[in-house]
Write an enzyme that holds these catalytic residues in place. Structure first.
Site, PDB file in Angstrom:
ATOM      1  N   TRP A  21     -16.425  37.003 -14.506  1.00  0.00           N
ATOM      2  CA  TRP A  21     -17.419  35.934 -14.617  1.00  0.00           C
ATOM      3  C   TRP A  21     -18.186  35.688 -13.313  1.00  0.00           C
ATOM      4  O   TRP A  21     -19.408  35.828 -13.252  1.00  0.00           O
ATOM      5  CB  TRP A  21     -16.702  34.655 -15.061  1.00  0.00           C
ATOM      6  CG  TRP A  21     -17.499  33.393 -14.962  1.00  0.00           C
ATOM      7  CD1 TRP A  21     -18.845  33.243 -15.091  1.00  0.00           C
ATOM      8  CD2 TRP A  21     -16.991  32.083 -14.726  1.00  0.00           C
ATOM      9  NE1 TRP A  21     -19.216  31.925 -14.955  1.00  0.00           N
ATOM     10  CE2 TRP A  21     -18.091  31.195 -14.734  1.00  0.00           C
ATOM     11  CE3 TRP A  21     -15.717  31.579 -14.521  1.00  0.00           C
ATOM     12  CZ2 TRP A  21     -17.940  29.818 -14.526  1.00  0.00           C
ATOM     13  CZ3 TRP A  21     -15.566  30.217 -14.333  1.00  0.00           C
ATOM     14  CH2 TRP A  21     -16.672  29.350 -14.330  1.00  0.00           C
ATOM     15  N   TYR A  54     -23.325  36.828 -17.476  1.00  0.00           N
ATOM     16  CA  TYR A  54     -22.701  36.848 -16.157  1.00  0.00           C
ATOM     17  C   TYR A  54     -23.559  37.646 -15.178  1.00  0.00           C
ATOM     18  O   TYR A  54     -23.911  38.806 -15.432  1.00  0.00           O
ATOM     19  CB  TYR A  54     -21.299  37.462 -16.219  1.00  0.00           C
ATOM     20  CG  TYR A  54     -20.276  36.666 -17.001  1.00  0.00           C
ATOM     21  CD1 TYR A  54     -20.496  35.347 -17.377  1.00  0.00           C
ATOM     22  CD2 TYR A  54     -19.068  37.248 -17.369  1.00  0.00           C
ATOM     23  CE1 TYR A  54     -19.551  34.631 -18.088  1.00  0.00           C
ATOM     24  CE2 TYR A  54     -18.110  36.530 -18.083  1.00  0.00           C
ATOM     25  CZ  TYR A  54     -18.366  35.223 -18.448  1.00  0.00           C
ATOM     26  OH  TYR A  54     -17.418  34.519 -19.156  1.00  0.00           O
ATOM     27  N   SER A 151     -16.009  30.744 -28.094  1.00  0.00           N
ATOM     28  CA  SER A 151     -15.609  30.217 -26.789  1.00  0.00           C
ATOM     29  C   SER A 151     -16.066  28.776 -26.660  1.00  0.00           C
ATOM     30  O   SER A 151     -17.248  28.475 -26.842  1.00  0.00           O
ATOM     31  CB  SER A 151     -16.219  31.066 -25.662  1.00  0.00           C
ATOM     32  OG  SER A 151     -15.895  30.527 -24.394  1.00  0.00           O
ATOM     33  N   ALA A 208      -7.365  27.243 -12.461  1.00  0.00           N
ATOM     34  CA  ALA A 208      -8.275  26.111 -12.186  1.00  0.00           C
ATOM     35  C   ALA A 208      -9.228  26.431 -11.043  1.00  0.00           C
ATOM     36  O   ALA A 208      -9.339  25.701 -10.063  1.00  0.00           O
ATOM     37  CB  ALA A 208      -7.477  24.837 -11.894  1.00  0.00           C
ATOM     38  N   LYS A 215      -4.681  26.788  -1.984  1.00  0.00           N
ATOM     39  CA  LYS A 215      -5.446  27.060  -0.761  1.00  0.00           C
ATOM     40  C   LYS A 215      -6.354  25.913  -0.346  1.00  0.00           C
ATOM     41  O   LYS A 215      -6.819  25.859   0.791  1.00  0.00           O
ATOM     42  CB  LYS A 215      -6.266  28.339  -0.931  1.00  0.00           C
ATOM     43  CG  LYS A 215      -7.392  28.254  -1.958  1.00  0.00           C
ATOM     44  CD  LYS A 215      -8.098  29.596  -2.069  1.00  0.00           C
ATOM     45  CE  LYS A 215      -9.174  29.602  -3.137  1.00  0.00           C
ATOM     46  NZ  LYS A 215      -9.802  30.932  -3.282  1.00  0.00           N
TER      47      LYS A 215
END
Length: 328
Positions: A21, A54, A151, A208, A215
């Protein structure tokens, strides 16, 4: 790598899929993208997910070049249609003209005669659902796609499409929603509906948008080169999770990941795979080592007490309300 059926269909897919993506054709150079696909193949991933929109169609082209020398029968290639791919009024949506032209363009870019799964990237309220499903039926009956999916559709939309698919004798087999430890919108309605109808979930963003790697630290500057600093689109999606209350809770997951013998990222991927209605979790990567790390989730079974401990940590910051569902 472990494999699962896509819903109640006969299609077997790798339980970890590779998606491109926000990476191929935009965030990373092509050599890096090809290296990531190679790492996915080496890890046993056979399922690859993309979409015509994309990187303004470039992602499909990059994936096509990356897979062109692989045995086609050993791969499951998925793509999607809905978002604009050109300037005209018919260069978008789920009208017959756009679907029929888009599938041919996607096949050309992907360098294949067919896709295993062709998905409606969003629901299109401006087009009669009958027209959309009839166009998909023609795509399937012409051999250009084996299966159909959706989707980010609601439970009611999925139910209506499934009824039409049965009439048209085409296999509607999947839903591709956002799903993670932090984003559980599908659990109340979409998952039960899909379980009833035989659709499997192919979930995106199980980490997520990188937040569940740990990080991003509360009160700290954003890491250079991270998705949160990507002005091409990544920052828009990750922003909802970049609150100190969320980031503090994510940091509390580290000892639980250690208990499972994993780092945070594969723990997050393994968590979504515990849902029996999830057929695959889509991972993305800008570096091959990210693929290598994330596939450690394959085949992992998380104990019930660990699942409960994760819920206890994250419960105050989890999004469950369908009113917040991502329609972007």
């Amino acid at each position: 790598m472990e494999f699962r059926k896509l819903g109640r269909s006969g299609l077997t897919i790798s339980e970890i899929a590779y998606g491109n993506w926000l990476t191929h054709g935009s965030q990373v150079e092509e050599d890096a993208a090809l290296a990531c696909v190679r790492a996915a193949l080496d890890a046993g991933i056979t399922t690859f997910d993309t979409a015509d929109v994309y990187a303004q169609t470039r992602a499909e082209s990059v994936l096509g070049r990356a897979l062109k020398d692989e045995r086609r029968e050993g791969l499951e290639i998925f793509t999607k249609v809905f978002f604009p791919t050109g300037p005209g009024p018919n260069d978008r949506g789920l009208g017959r003209k756009h679907i029929m032209e888009s599938i041919d363009n996607s096949l050309r870019r992907l360098q294949t005669d067919y896709v295993d799964l062709y998905q409606a990237h969003r629901y299109d309220p401006s087009v009669p659902l009958e027209e959309t499903m009839e166009a998909f039926a023609d795509v399937v009956h012409s051999g250009k796609a084996h299966y159909i999916g959706v989707s980010e559709w609601t439970a009611d939309q999925i139910r209506s499409a499934h009824a039409l698919a049965r009439e048209l004798r085409i296999p509607l087999v999947s839903s591709q929603p956002q799903y993670s430890m932090l984003w559980r919108v599908i659990e109340d309605e979409v998952v039960p509906t899909c379980e009833e109808l035989g659709l499997g979930q192919i979930v995106w963003s199980p980490i997520a948008q990188g937040v569940l790697t740990g990080k991003y630290a509360p009160g700290a500057p954003l890491p250079a080169g991270s998705r949160a600093t990507d002005e091409k689109g990544g920052a828009t999606f990750v922003g909802r999770f970049l609150r100190d209350d969320v980031l503090e809770r994510v940091q509390q997951l580290k000892p639980l990941a250690e208990q499972a013998g994993l780092s945070l990222a594969p723990l997050a991927v393994a968590w979504v795979l515990q849902n029996s209605n999830v057929s695959a979790a889509i991972i993305g990567a800008s570096r091959p080592e990210q693929v290598t790390e994330n596939v450690k989730a394959a085949g992992v079974k998380l104990e019930a007490d660990l699942m409960r401990a994760i819920d206890t940590v994250l419960d105050p910051v989890v999004v469950r309300d369908a009113a917040y569902a991502d329609r972007v």
